[in-house]
Structures are given as C-alpha cells and as structure tokens.
Design a protein around this motif. Structure first.
Motif, PDB file in Angstrom:
ATOM      1  N   GLY B 119       0.844  -1.190   0.000  1.00  0.00           N
ATOM      2  CA  GLY B 119       0.000   0.000   0.000  1.00  0.00           C
ATOM      3  C   GLY B 119       0.874   1.232   0.000  1.00  0.00           C
ATOM      4  N   ALA B 120       0.439   2.253  -0.736  1.00  0.00           N
ATOM      5  CA  ALA B 120       1.173   3.519  -0.710  1.00  0.00           C
ATOM      6  C   ALA B 120       0.745   4.276   0.539  1.00  0.00           C
ATOM      7  N   ASP B 121       1.030   3.667   1.664  1.00  0.00           N
ATOM      8  CA  ASP B 121       0.724   4.236   2.979  1.00  0.00           C
ATOM      9  C   ASP B 121       1.463   3.392   4.004  1.00  0.00           C
ATOM     10  N   GLY B 136       4.149  -0.966   3.608  1.00  0.00           N
ATOM     11  CA  GLY B 136       3.978   0.337   2.970  1.00  0.00           C
ATOM     12  C   GLY B 136       5.100   0.628   1.998  1.00  0.00           C
TER      13      GLY B 136
END
Lengths: 159, 414
Positions: B119-121, B136
C-alpha cells in the motif's frame, strides 16, 4: 561535491520533512517551500543547490509519502548523510534521485553550517577541519539511478 | 527453518525457500493507493508509459485522507484518481463514502492470509493481523507495481513479541503496543518483520490484533504479523471468496529474535510528544487537553466506539474541550448508529463525523493551533502532525481518550 551541511537530530520524521497538510501538492516547487519548516522556517531559503543535510539516527521515519524526498530534491539537497535511515524513506529517496549516505559517526565531526566535501567514488566525507569519515559506497546500479534523476528516468533511458 | 515472512515471500517469488537478507522479486496480490498518495503514483505510472495496469482486479483505490474534498486541490486529486479508475477499469474503487483504507481492505474481503499486500501508505502493516505479508511503499514503487505486478524486497529478519499475561480491565491492545514501542524505541525494529504472538494475542479479537500490527511501523517495522488461527479464518471466510494459505513461523528459525513481554501488571499508557516511544503510564502524566480525537486506522473500530461510549454515557465532554468521533468505516458507522453509540457521543457534546482519517495527519479536519494539546487514539504524535508545529499530540486508547474528554485532562479510565 562540496557544499554546506545543515544539521538535524535523531528521528527526523516525514511530517517534519514535509507536513501532511501539503501532500495535496505533487510538484517539487510547492513541496520544497515547506521542507523542514516545523524545525526551521527559513530552511527553504538558506539551503542552496548542492548543500547537504547531516542528521542522526532513523532519518525519514514515519509515513511512506514520496512527497518528502521530492521536497528535499526541490530545495536542492545533494545528499542526506545520516547515522542511519528509516526503511521506506530509503527506497523512496533513491527512487526519486536523492542520494542517502549512511555514515556512522558523521554527527560527531560535522556542525551546522560547516562546509563539507563528499566523494561518492571513494565513499568518503571530509569535514570542515579536515577529518574524514567513510560511508558504504553505493552499488553501481544505484549510482546510475541517482545520476539519471530517479528510477523512472533510469528505466526509460534503459528501454 | 523459516519464519512466516520468509515462507510468504518464498511462495510469492516462486522459490522453495528464501532467507532473511535475500533480495527477491515477489508477485503482488493486492496493491492499494489512496487519494493522497494515489496522484503521485498515477503520475509516475504515466511516466513509465505502460498502457494498462497489470491486473485491474488486484488494485484497490479508497478515498479516505481528504474526504469529502476540502479544497480545490484535493478535489483535483480526487478527479485524477477517478479518471485513472475509469480508464484502467479498476474494479475495487471506494469513493468518499467508504472509510479508512486499513479498515475497509480487511473488512470488505480484500486481504486474506498468505498474500503479499503493498500500500502507498506506511500503515499498510495493519493487514498482517490476518497473516498476510503487508507493507507500505512509496509512489514510484507503487507505479512499478501498477505496471509490472511485482516488486523487489529484501527478506526481513523477525522480531517476535511473545506476549503473555491477562490484561487488566482498563488496559487494551493500544496500551500493549505503546508499551512495546516505549521499550524497543522508534527504530527498534527497523527493517524487521514484527510478529505478535503468545496467549494474550490469541485471546485478542481481530480488531485488537490490527491495533498491534498497525503500529509496527512506529518501531521501524517492515510489517506486523499475527499467525492466523480460528478467529482469523472465521473473519476472512465471512468476508472474502479468495483462496488463502496459512503460514506459521518455525520457532527455531535463525532469523528470529524472540522478545518476551508480560502484560499482567500493565497500566494504561500514553505516548507523549513528539515521538511514539516517549511512553509513560497515564498515572504519571499531568496534562490538560484542548481536543480529543477518537478514530483512525488504529482505534476507530466498533470495539473502540463501544469502549468509549460506555464511559461517556450520561456524562459530558468537559467545557473547553472539543471531542471528535470518527468511525473508521461505513460498516462501523452503521453498526454504531444501530447500537445507539453515536447518540451517546452526540449527547455527551462530541462531534461525530463521517468515516475518514480525520485529524490524524493534520491535513483535513480538526487541525490544532499553536500550543494546543490533542489527545488522539491514532498512531503518530510527531511535531506538527495534527497541525501547528507548536501544538502537542498525545496518543492513547479509546478508553483513556473518553475518560480524559470528560475530565479535560489526561486520566486513567475508572
């Protein structure tokens, strides 16, 4: 490479590098206006192209926001030299073309505002009073990514 | 003998066995980017020049950070993402009405045991609570995943926190993880997978396990992980039709570092400004507050709302204190509505908002001013995190947040 070193402490997080309220922007210029502003409101003004950030352990901890290394690139930081780096930031910075040099002991020989010299080929940093410290040299593919301004440019040029 | 991270990454990279330190190229099962990191990912994807994403069924795009749009710039970011979703035929798109990414991905069946999730988080480590390897990444890496469906990883070593002891009545998973981070420090697990195991974790609900895994990144962890058990399988089978595979860690693995934690005597904890490892027992903190935030991907779940409502029922939020309650998803919001929890909050004088990340990252609602103090159930208290760099953020459980809202200062829930 020669430049001024701007010194910060341990655990500099990505909210310091660029606060969350500016993540609605994606361009270097607007992000760089707010780089490090929570610790030094004038950082964007005083950091010149080719300068360095010198910091303690765990630089770049926190969020995965790629806005953080983009902001550093925008203010012209030639490399971040730290005792150690956080993981996601390390990848992101390399991917956008900001060199990260892990140099244990660097905070002991560099003071804020010192002129320092970095030799990427030899893997060594010379402080204002001539002391030297070595860092683990980056592998050739990583140097190539950095020279071409990031992973995307590197891939495009390879095609 | 391998750890569960090594086993999952071996499977994902088509190898029989991998070891900590190996660099592997792993196939990705789920890739998530939200409204704040998505636009940069799309920008990079377009620069790569690939016409179609690798698999439009494996990408999940939720809007949660700036919903509904609070400025023209965030509205434009939403437009970029909606256009990308439409052009690429992304099957799993959640607009402004769904909730926080790290809640809705598990809740809506997008994550199952044994998968590799990116995930881009940074709080993507939350999903390891279901036994997935979940981490991430940045936007350029996400663009590579959109294009190729795989990504290189360095196989991590593992810190396994073996947690034992029965938690006292007013002590929760949040207190456990804050205490652990306080012990090992903010870089105590850098580059490592953080496994949470032991009887205390077995006794915990999936929601509680998500609290532990959510904050693995706050000690530098690459992922949080809990070995799947019956509770995991029940949770997943109710929500997903995807095939899953259960991996467990071999305890004699050479890349495993076991850390024993006894929580029997643990008191409610609070992380003080400006680092998550600046952790103290609540009883040692004397601090008045201006704002309380109950919500986020750490503690915005139904159990948190129930814990807080129990304390707030029939009471009032102190004069001069603002309390924001933000359920983490539509499902939680709806259940809290059915159970009468939201009415308890409103009657107590709290402000209830629609599911979103809220004040957690200081970009949207509930921003604090200079010298203001926020007590928050979220995961980060960095300088400037919730607004002014001269503000202060303390982190706690939902119960401490609710009790403190009534008292106007940080207190132990009775």
């Amino acid at each position: 490479m020669k430049g001024t070193a701007w010194k910060f402490g341990n655990d500099i997080d990505t909210d310091i590098i660029v606060p969350g309220r500016y993540l609605i922007y994606t361009d270097e210029e607007r992000l760089s206006e707010h780089c490090m502003e929570g610790l030094d409101a004038e950082f964007n003004e005083k950091c010149k192209k080719g300068d360095f950030i010198v910091a303690g352990t765990n630089f770049g901890c926190g969020s995965s926001r790629e806005h953080a290394p983009i902001a550093l690139k925008g203010v012209g930081v030639a490399a971040v030299i730290a005792e150690s780096f956080a993981r996601i930031f390390y990848r992101n910075a390399t991917n956008v073309g900001v060199p990260l040099l892990e140099a244990p002991g660097i905070t002991k020989i560099v003071e804020d505002g010192d002129e320092i010299e970095v030799d990427m080929e030899k893997g060594c940093i010379t402080s204002a009073n001539g002391e030297t410290i070595t860092f683990k040299k980056l592998p050739p593919f990583m140097l190539e990514i950095l020279e071409q301004g990031g992973l995307i440019e590197y891939l495009k040029n390879k095609k | 003998m391998p750890t569960m991270s090594e086993k999952i990454l071996a499977k994902a990279s088509g190898k029989n066995q991998v070891e900590a330190g190996d660099i592997v190229i792993a196939n990705i099962d789920v890739a998530m980017a939200h409204d704040l990191t998505g636009p940069l990912s799309v920008e990079s994807f377009e620069k790569i020049g690939t016409e179609k994403v690798w698999d439009s069924s494996k990408i999940v795009i939720p809007f949660d950070h700036q919903v509904p749009a609070d400025s023209i710039d965030s509205a434009k970011n939403h437009m970029i993402m909606r256009k990308f979703v439409k052009e690429q035929g992304i099957e799993n798109f959640y607009d402004v009405n769904a909730g926080v990414c790290h809640q809705i991905l598990p809740e809506l069946g997008h994550v199952v045991p044994g998968e590799v999730v990116v995930g881009a988080d940074s709080h993507t480590c939350t999903h390891g609570a279901l036994g997935a390897f979940s981490t991430g990444i940045g936007s350029t890496d996400m663009a590579m995943v959109f294009s190729e469906g795989n990504l290189w990883f360095k196989v991590p070593e593992t810190n396994r926190f073996n947690i034992t002891g029965k938690l006292k009545e007013n002590v929760y998973a949040k207190d456990v993880i804050l205490n652990i981070i306080g012990q090992v420090s903010v870089d105590g697990s850098t580059y490592k997978a953080c496994e949470f195991a032991g009887q205390t974790v077995s006794d915990m609900s999936i929601s509680d396990r998500m609290v532990l895994c959510n904050m693995a990144i706050e000690m530098g962890g690459k992922t949080g992980l809990v070995e799947p058990d019956k509770k995991t399988i029940n949770y997943v089978e109710k929500r997903s039709n995807k095939p899953y595979k259960v991996f467990k860690t071999d305890l004699n693995s050479s890349s495993l570092n076991i850390i024993d934690i006894d929580v029997s005597d643990l008191e409610p904890q609070v992380a003080c400004p400006h680092h998550v490892d600046n952790v103290k027992p609540v009883s040692e903190v004397d601090q008045e507050i201006d704002q309380v935030f109950l919500g986020s991907c750490t503690n915005g779940r139904l159990s948190d709302l129930r814990d807080a409502a129990k304390i707030l029922k029939g009471n009032k939020v102190a004069n001069g204190v603002r309390m924001l309650v933000i359920p983490a998803s539509k499902e939680i919001y709806s259940k809290a509505l059915d159970e009468g929890l939201l009415k308890i909050f409103v009657d107590a004088g709290a402000l209830v908002s629609a599911p979103c990340c809220g004040p957690c990252l200081g970009g949207h609602t509930g921003i604090i001013g200079p010298d203001e103090v926020s007590l928050s159930t979220s995961n980060r208290n960095f300088k400037g995190r919730q607004g002014s760099p001269d503000g202060k953020v303390y982190l706690s459980s939902a119960a401490v947040a609710a009790a403190s809202a009534i008292e106007g200062k940080i207190v132990v829930p009775e």
